[in-house]
Design a protein around this motif. Sequence first.
Motif, PDB file in Angstrom:
ATOM      1  N   GLN A  90      -7.533  -2.545  -8.643  1.00 37.27           N
ATOM      2  CA  GLN A  90      -6.668  -1.261  -8.563  1.00 37.27           C
ATOM      3  C   GLN A  90      -5.460  -1.517  -7.884  1.00 37.27           C
ATOM      4  O   GLN A  90      -5.516  -1.675  -6.524  1.00 37.27           O
ATOM      5  N   VAL A  91      -4.125  -1.464  -8.498  1.00 37.85           N
ATOM      6  CA  VAL A  91      -2.983  -2.061  -7.719  1.00 37.85           C
ATOM      7  C   VAL A  91      -1.779  -0.814  -7.883  1.00 37.85           C
ATOM      8  O   VAL A  91      -0.834  -0.887  -7.725  1.00 37.85           O
TER       9      VAL A  91
ATOM     10  N   ARG B 132      -3.109  -5.552  -3.069  1.00 37.55           N
ATOM     11  CA  ARG B 132      -2.100  -4.385  -3.106  1.00 37.55           C
ATOM     12  C   ARG B 132      -1.491  -4.243  -1.920  1.00 37.55           C
ATOM     13  O   ARG B 132      -1.829  -4.721  -0.931  1.00 37.55           O
ATOM     14  N   ARG B 133      -0.356  -3.434  -2.226  1.00 41.89           N
ATOM     15  CA  ARG B 133       0.343  -2.870  -0.751  1.00 41.89           C
ATOM     16  C   ARG B 133       0.301  -1.495  -0.669  1.00 41.89           C
ATOM     17  O   ARG B 133       0.367  -0.620  -1.592  1.00 41.89           O
ATOM     18  N   PHE B 134       0.041  -0.815   0.574  1.00 41.34           N
ATOM     19  CA  PHE B 134       0.051   0.410   0.805  1.00 41.34           C
ATOM     20  C   PHE B 134       1.364   0.869   1.339  1.00 41.34           C
ATOM     21  O   PHE B 134       1.857   0.231   2.356  1.00 41.34           O
TER      22      PHE B 134
ATOM     23  N   SER C 126       1.145   5.679  -1.257  1.00 44.40           N
ATOM     24  CA  SER C 126       1.265   5.031  -2.689  1.00 44.40           C
ATOM     25  C   SER C 126       0.749   3.563  -2.445  1.00 44.40           C
ATOM     26  O   SER C 126       0.753   3.036  -1.421  1.00 44.40           O
ATOM     27  N   ILE C 127      -0.054   3.136  -3.538  1.00 42.83           N
ATOM     28  CA  ILE C 127      -0.340   1.734  -3.568  1.00 42.83           C
ATOM     29  C   ILE C 127       0.299   0.990  -4.928  1.00 42.83           C
ATOM     30  O   ILE C 127       0.476   1.662  -5.795  1.00 42.83           O
ATOM     31  N   SER C 128       0.775  -0.124  -4.522  1.00 43.45           N
ATOM     32  CA  SER C 128       1.466  -1.011  -5.557  1.00 43.45           C
ATOM     33  C   SER C 128       0.677  -2.635  -5.634  1.00 43.45           C
ATOM     34  O   SER C 128       0.079  -2.969  -4.749  1.00 43.45           O
TER      35      SER C 128
END
Length: 103
Positions: free
Chosen positions: A35-36, A66-68, A76-78
């Motif tokens: 999940q990203v 993923r990046r927080f 948010s995460i991406s």
Amino acid sequence: MAEWGFRVWDENRKDINTGFVRILALGTVQLSQNQVSGAWSFTVPAGFVLDYLSQSTAAAGTTTRRRFRVSGSTVSISDAGSSYAADTEPAGSSNVIFYLRKT
């Protein structure tokens, strides 16, 4: 303050214990394997900052990352691509706790 536990004082008898940081938990979420994307918002009172902790529950590894990002009252995460920067982590399944701490 409790009468048990660990405490540290400076030479002026000022309590400087920083080993335990008091937090106020706001909520939790379960992230799925790879999940990203996602975003969560909370009310953040003056004098507090929003933060998170992530604990992996993955049984298998993943190369997806993923990046927080924490911005004001939103986390948010991406997709982090192939970045191994400090604000990234493997996108395995995990539990995330969102919390407030005093600034």
